[in-house]
Write a protein that holds these residues in place. Structure first.
Motif, mmCIF file in Angstrom:
data_model
loop_
_atom_site.group_PDB
_atom_site.id
_atom_site.type_symbol
_atom_site.label_atom_id
_atom_site.label_comp_id
_atom_site.label_asym_id
_atom_site.label_seq_id
_atom_site.Cartn_x
_atom_site.Cartn_y
_atom_site.Cartn_z
ATOM 1 N N TYR A 143 0.890 -1.221 0.136
ATOM 2 C CA TYR A 143 0.109 -0.026 0.046
ATOM 3 C C TYR A 143 1.062 1.312 0.113
ATOM 4 O O TYR A 143 0.513 2.098 -0.560
ATOM 5 N N LYS A 144 2.022 1.178 0.639
ATOM 6 C CA LYS A 144 2.874 2.444 0.863
ATOM 7 C C LYS A 144 3.503 2.815 -0.548
ATOM 8 O O LYS A 144 3.743 3.883 -0.975
ATOM 9 N N TYR A 145 3.932 1.846 -1.109
ATOM 10 C CA TYR A 145 4.962 1.797 -2.406
ATOM 11 C C TYR A 145 3.978 1.922 -3.854
ATOM 12 O O TYR A 145 4.519 2.033 -4.813
ATOM 13 N N ARG A 146 2.571 1.885 -3.578
ATOM 14 C CA ARG A 146 1.803 1.609 -4.639
ATOM 15 C C ARG A 146 1.839 2.546 -5.897
ATOM 16 O O ARG A 146 1.739 2.418 -6.853
ATOM 17 N N ASP A 147 2.076 3.792 -5.207
ATOM 18 C CA ASP A 147 1.756 4.991 -6.317
ATOM 19 C C ASP A 147 3.078 5.388 -6.855
ATOM 20 O O ASP A 147 3.120 6.223 -7.913
ATOM 21 N N TYR A 148 4.152 5.280 -6.267
ATOM 22 C CA TYR A 148 5.514 5.896 -7.014
ATOM 23 C C TYR A 148 6.823 4.876 -7.048
ATOM 24 O O TYR A 148 7.968 5.302 -7.179
ATOM 25 N N MET A 149 6.509 3.596 -7.024
ATOM 26 C CA MET A 149 7.465 2.652 -7.423
ATOM 27 C C MET A 149 6.886 1.586 -8.696
ATOM 28 O O MET A 149 5.872 0.873 -8.521
ATOM 29 N N SER A 150 7.735 1.247 -9.461
ATOM 30 C CA SER A 150 7.552 0.405 -10.669
ATOM 31 C C SER A 150 7.611 -1.091 -10.001
ATOM 32 O O SER A 150 8.180 -1.281 -9.198
ATOM 33 N N ILE A 151 7.103 -1.914 -10.901
ATOM 34 C CA ILE A 151 7.488 -3.381 -10.550
ATOM 35 C C ILE A 151 8.885 -3.723 -10.511
ATOM 36 O O ILE A 151 9.080 -4.309 -9.622
ATOM 37 N N PRO A 152 9.441 -3.536 -11.786
ATOM 38 C CA PRO A 152 11.111 -3.584 -11.351
ATOM 39 C C PRO A 152 11.581 -3.088 -9.998
ATOM 40 O O PRO A 152 12.645 -3.404 -9.510
ATOM 41 N N GLU A 153 11.438 -1.929 -10.000
ATOM 42 C CA GLU A 153 11.821 -1.340 -8.618
ATOM 43 C C GLU A 153 11.323 -1.894 -7.289
ATOM 44 O O GLU A 153 12.225 -2.007 -6.407
ATOM 45 N N ILE A 154 10.284 -2.246 -7.261
ATOM 46 C CA ILE A 154 9.651 -2.962 -6.095
ATOM 47 C C ILE A 154 10.364 -4.459 -6.029
ATOM 48 O O ILE A 154 10.782 -4.739 -4.957
ATOM 49 N N ALA A 155 10.591 -5.277 -7.287
ATOM 50 C CA ALA A 155 11.205 -6.476 -7.167
ATOM 51 C C ALA A 155 12.677 -6.105 -6.725
ATOM 52 O O ALA A 155 13.115 -7.062 -6.004
ATOM 53 N N ASP A 156 13.221 -5.034 -7.158
ATOM 54 C CA ASP A 156 14.732 -4.859 -6.660
ATOM 55 C C ASP A 156 14.851 -4.538 -5.073
ATOM 56 O O ASP A 156 15.645 -5.016 -4.482
ATOM 57 N N LEU A 157 13.829 -3.846 -4.580
ATOM 58 C CA LEU A 157 13.832 -3.196 -3.290
ATOM 59 C C LEU A 157 13.656 -4.335 -2.427
ATOM 60 O O LEU A 157 14.425 -4.499 -1.207
ATOM 61 N N PHE A 158 12.912 -5.315 -2.645
ATOM 62 C CA PHE A 158 12.404 -6.476 -1.781
ATOM 63 C C PHE A 158 13.142 -7.623 -2.243
ATOM 64 O O PHE A 158 12.763 -8.554 -1.508
ATOM 65 N N GLN A 159 13.818 -7.508 -3.291
ATOM 66 C CA GLN A 159 14.401 -9.040 -3.661
ATOM 67 C C GLN A 159 13.569 -10.048 -3.960
ATOM 68 O O GLN A 159 13.982 -11.208 -3.556
ATOM 69 N N ILE A 160 12.697 -9.760 -4.638
ATOM 70 C CA ILE A 160 11.514 -10.908 -5.212
ATOM 71 C C ILE A 160 11.623 -10.738 -6.733
ATOM 72 O O ILE A 160 12.163 -9.775 -7.362
ATOM 73 N N SER A 161 10.953 -11.793 -7.347
ATOM 74 C CA SER A 161 10.936 -11.660 -8.825
ATOM 75 C C SER A 161 9.918 -10.679 -9.404
ATOM 76 O O SER A 161 9.016 -10.194 -8.455
ATOM 77 N N GLU A 162 10.174 -10.259 -10.450
ATOM 78 C CA GLU A 162 8.976 -9.253 -11.048
ATOM 79 C C GLU A 162 7.704 -9.942 -11.021
ATOM 80 O O GLU A 162 6.504 -9.148 -11.037
ATOM 81 N N SER A 163 7.661 -11.180 -11.294
ATOM 82 C CA SER A 163 6.448 -11.767 -11.363
ATOM 83 C C SER A 163 5.683 -11.874 -10.050
ATOM 84 O O SER A 163 4.539 -11.664 -9.880
ATOM 85 N N ALA A 164 6.456 -12.185 -8.655
ATOM 86 C CA ALA A 164 5.778 -12.111 -7.654
ATOM 87 C C ALA A 164 5.374 -10.755 -7.198
ATOM 88 O O ALA A 164 4.315 -10.595 -6.543
ATOM 89 N N ALA A 165 6.264 -9.601 -7.721
ATOM 90 C CA ALA A 165 5.832 -8.151 -7.208
ATOM 91 C C ALA A 165 4.544 -7.907 -7.991
ATOM 92 O O ALA A 165 3.675 -7.299 -7.511
ATOM 93 N N SER A 166 4.354 -8.336 -9.261
ATOM 94 C CA SER A 166 3.260 -8.130 -10.027
ATOM 95 C C SER A 166 1.993 -8.724 -9.624
ATOM 96 O O SER A 166 0.921 -7.840 -9.235
ATOM 97 N N ILE A 167 2.125 -9.867 -9.272
ATOM 98 C CA ILE A 167 0.831 -10.857 -8.452
ATOM 99 C C ILE A 167 0.655 -10.042 -7.312
ATOM 100 O O ILE A 167 -0.614 -9.647 -6.907
ATOM 101 N N ALA A 168 1.455 -9.509 -6.335
ATOM 102 C CA ALA A 168 1.338 -8.831 -5.251
ATOM 103 C C ALA A 168 0.432 -7.594 -5.443
ATOM 104 O O ALA A 168 -0.246 -7.227 -4.454
ATOM 105 N N MET A 169 1.110 -6.717 -6.486
ATOM 106 C CA MET A 169 0.245 -5.555 -6.636
ATOM 107 C C MET A 169 -1.178 -5.795 -7.255
ATOM 108 O O MET A 169 -2.150 -4.796 -6.886
#
Length: 254
Positions: A146-172
């Motif tokens: 919820y915190k990062y929903r508006d200002y981080m892209s999927i690749p940036e989220i994946a990088d920050l939390f060290q998860i795959s882009e697929s996992a980040a995309s499903i979560a969002m």
């Protein structure tokens, strides 16, 4: 079946909340190996270490666990997560969290020597979903989505939390679904309370759905009962009319 998955999601999310509070987890990306190692009830072993202990090959270990990535097993009351440390780093993190989830959620799984029944298959399918949800919520918590929903892209989220882009995309996508269903209206404006209010929202949403389905079921049952009673009355009237018509023809000849 959809309701069962929603119940499983909530159960896994609550277990993550409990674990986060107990271990005072605040650091991200989460040091998943450290978290597991600090758990007195769980032991980590690589495929290589397991092969050396059992004097066999790494392939033998993978065949035994029926996985090239990881599996969990209980031996003499002790829980082990056996994993292939040659996996891609982000995949390894999710896999470890997934296996850890099976243990923390007390999943039954299936015996390696047991032939699965249909019921086993359905139960294991739900357990796998729960373990995936646990891993996702542990590595990328609901409130931080919820915190990062508006200002981080999927690749940036994946990088920050060290998860795959697929996992980040499903979560969002799951977050978007919850926002669409009213999360925005109830989540706390205070960041430190957002995890608990998110869980409360899921709890209330699930309860509303259960109550709605119960009411629909009750309405359907009542409707069916009324229709059945009407059908019985119509059949009785029809049969009575047939008998009367037969008697009339028999005694009058018309």
């Amino acid at each position: 079946m959809q309701l069962k998955y929603e119940q499983s999601f909530l159960r896994a999310a609550k277990k993550v909340q409990q674990l986060t509070n107990e271990k005072d987890i605040e650091k991200f990306p989460l040091p998943i190996k450290q978290v597991i190692k600090e758990d007195d009830g769980v032991f980590l072993l690589t495929y290589k270490q397991t092969a050396e202990i059992n004097k066999c090959t790494i392939n033998d270990v993978a065949r035994f666990g029926k996985s090239n990535e990881a599996f969990h097993i209980q031996i003499n009351g002790m829980n082990f997560i056996i994993y292939n440390d040659e996996m891609y780093y982000k995949r390894l993190r999710f896999t470890l969290a997934h296996e850890y989830g099976h243990l923390k959620l007390n999943h039954s799984g299936t015996s390696l020597n047991h032939t699965k029944t249909f019921r086993d298959t359905m139960r294991v399918k739900l357990e796998e979903y729960e373990a995936n949800t646990f891993a996702s919520c542990l590595l990328f918590p609901l409130n931080l989505r919820y915190k990062y929903r508006d200002y981080m892209s999927i690749p940036e989220i994946a990088d920050l939390f060290q998860i795959s882009e697929s996992a980040a995309s499903i979560a969002m996508k799951i977050l978007d679904e919850h926002l669409h269903n009213g999360l925005e209206e109830v989540i706390s404006v205070y960041e430190h309370e957002q995890f608990s209010t998110y869980i409360s929202y899921l709890d209330e949403l699930l309860q509303d759905k259960i109550e709605y389905l119960q009411s629909i079921n009750e309405e359907y049952t009542n409707w069916f009962h009324e229709e059945y009673e009407n059908y019985k009355q119509e059949e009785q009237d029809r049969m009575y009319k047939e008998v009367m018509d037969f008697n009339l023809i028999h005694f009058t000849g018309y």
